[in-house]
Enzyme design. Sequence first.
Site, short mmCIF file in Angstrom:
data_model
loop_
_atom_site.label_atom_id
_atom_site.label_comp_id
_atom_site.label_asym_id
_atom_site.label_seq_id
_atom_site.Cartn_x
_atom_site.Cartn_y
_atom_site.Cartn_z
N GLU A 171 0.87 -1.06 0.19
CA GLU A 171 0.13 -0.09 0.18
C GLU A 171 0.74 1.34 0.05
OE1 GLU A 171 -2.49 -0.59 3.43
OE2 GLU A 171 -3.91 -2.22 2.31
N GLU A 280 -5.94 -11.01 -1.53
CA GLU A 280 -6.44 -10.80 -0.33
C GLU A 280 -8.11 -10.93 -0.83
OE1 GLU A 280 -5.33 -7.53 2.05
OE2 GLU A 280 -3.25 -7.65 1.31
C1 XIL Z 1 -5.99 -6.99 8.03
C2 XIL Z 1 -6.32 -7.97 8.99
O1 XIL Z 1 -7.37 -8.78 8.01
C3 XIL Z 1 -7.05 -7.55 10.07
O2 XIL Z 1 -6.98 -8.88 10.91
C4 XIL Z 1 -5.95 -6.39 11.04
O3 XIL Z 1 -6.72 -6.13 12.16
C5 XIL Z 1 -5.59 -5.47 10.10
O4 XIL Z 1 -5.22 -5.84 8.89
N1 XIL Z 1 -4.87 -4.94 3.55
C6 XIL Z 1 -3.69 -5.65 3.98
C7 XIL Z 1 -3.80 -6.45 5.12
O5 XIL Z 1 -2.51 -5.53 3.47
O6 XIL Z 1 -2.52 -6.76 5.76
C8 XIL Z 1 -4.88 -6.08 5.89
O7 XIL Z 1 -5.31 -6.95 7.02
C9 XIL Z 1 -6.24 -5.94 5.06
C10 XIL Z 1 -5.93 -4.70 4.22
#
Ligand code: XIL
Length: 363
Positions: A171, A280
Amino acid sequence: MNMSRRDALKLSATGLAGAALVQATGCASLGRLMGKPGQDPNSLRYLADKRGLIVGSACAWHLMQDENSPYCDILGREFNCLVAENEMKMEATQAERGKYNFTAADGIMAFAAKHDMAVRAIPMVWHDGNPDWAMNATFSREEALEIIHDYIFTMATRYKGKIFAWDVLNEGIGDDGPGLQDKGPWFKAIGKDYAQIAYNWAREADPDAELFYNDFYINRFSVKAQRTLDWLKEELDRGTPIDGVGLQYHIQVDNRPKMQEATDNIKRFIDLGLKVHVTELDVWLPKNYTQEHLQRQAEAYAEVYEMALAIPEFTAVVVWGFTDLHSWVPYTSGHSYDDALMFDRQFKPKPAYEAIRSVLRGS
Ligand code: XIL
């Protein structure tokens, strides 16, 4: 290194040891990272192994303590790849400055080894997911460089040869303007070359791992996707070792990118010479969703796996969890959305699961 998924499939037509990973990465030496293919011929994993596709899920170590639980059972049976949802973030591994704790990360690695699963890892450098001591500090450039050097080398060395792909920067591109965003302790202290430095160190620390850039809302023809393409091109032109792009793919069921647009968008990244992973995936349903919503959710999931099978450079699809019992969606959406995953709260497969299975079967 650069054989296509189909070429690799031919090569590994006999013993399927490590097949999915070898096929998907096109790198024979990585085959050692995976042992036996999936055992259950009806599982996603078994079908994906045959198609040379990496199918992963995020997982949480605290849910993996009982190997006989439905959680562990599904994880090992259905997926050929694991990603630690949180346990390999700096806030988890180095909550206290200079004191590493690998209990959870090592536990996940051991589960993966036991079940012959590949491991994808996130992230080395991120403006978020950092421990308080880093989030709230103002470092000098030298101090920040020292911290991320130590972090990248510690993580990559510990798991060298066991992780096939790292998201080095997560990000990094902002919503407000071109290039890297001025956010988080590392950019603030180091400046915009922190990305190139981090990728170079990651390459040096584990030369065999594929190095990815990962972000959200770059899975369509968005302004952010264009900015990301521009930035990646710039970095690649100056020799930054980036091998692939990770599309996060957190989508609301009625706002999914059209398949043609998503495919054309992926091809733009591939045209830069990059591989693509969906990293994701979850498909959010509104409250009081209907059967039609579940059906559209199934279509949205199926499309992503379909694209992966159709595009040789699109080598992995990772879901952000698999049971609605454990998902970040209600929390991140302020409880407006939920039920985004392929198994329900009782670990029963939803239409999405069946739809993915039939895509992988080719029927
Ligand atoms: C999220 C997790 O799913 C949560 O459990 C945590 O509280 C916050 O992070 N983008 C990403 C991930 O790159 O690492 C994030 O994961 C979701 C958004």
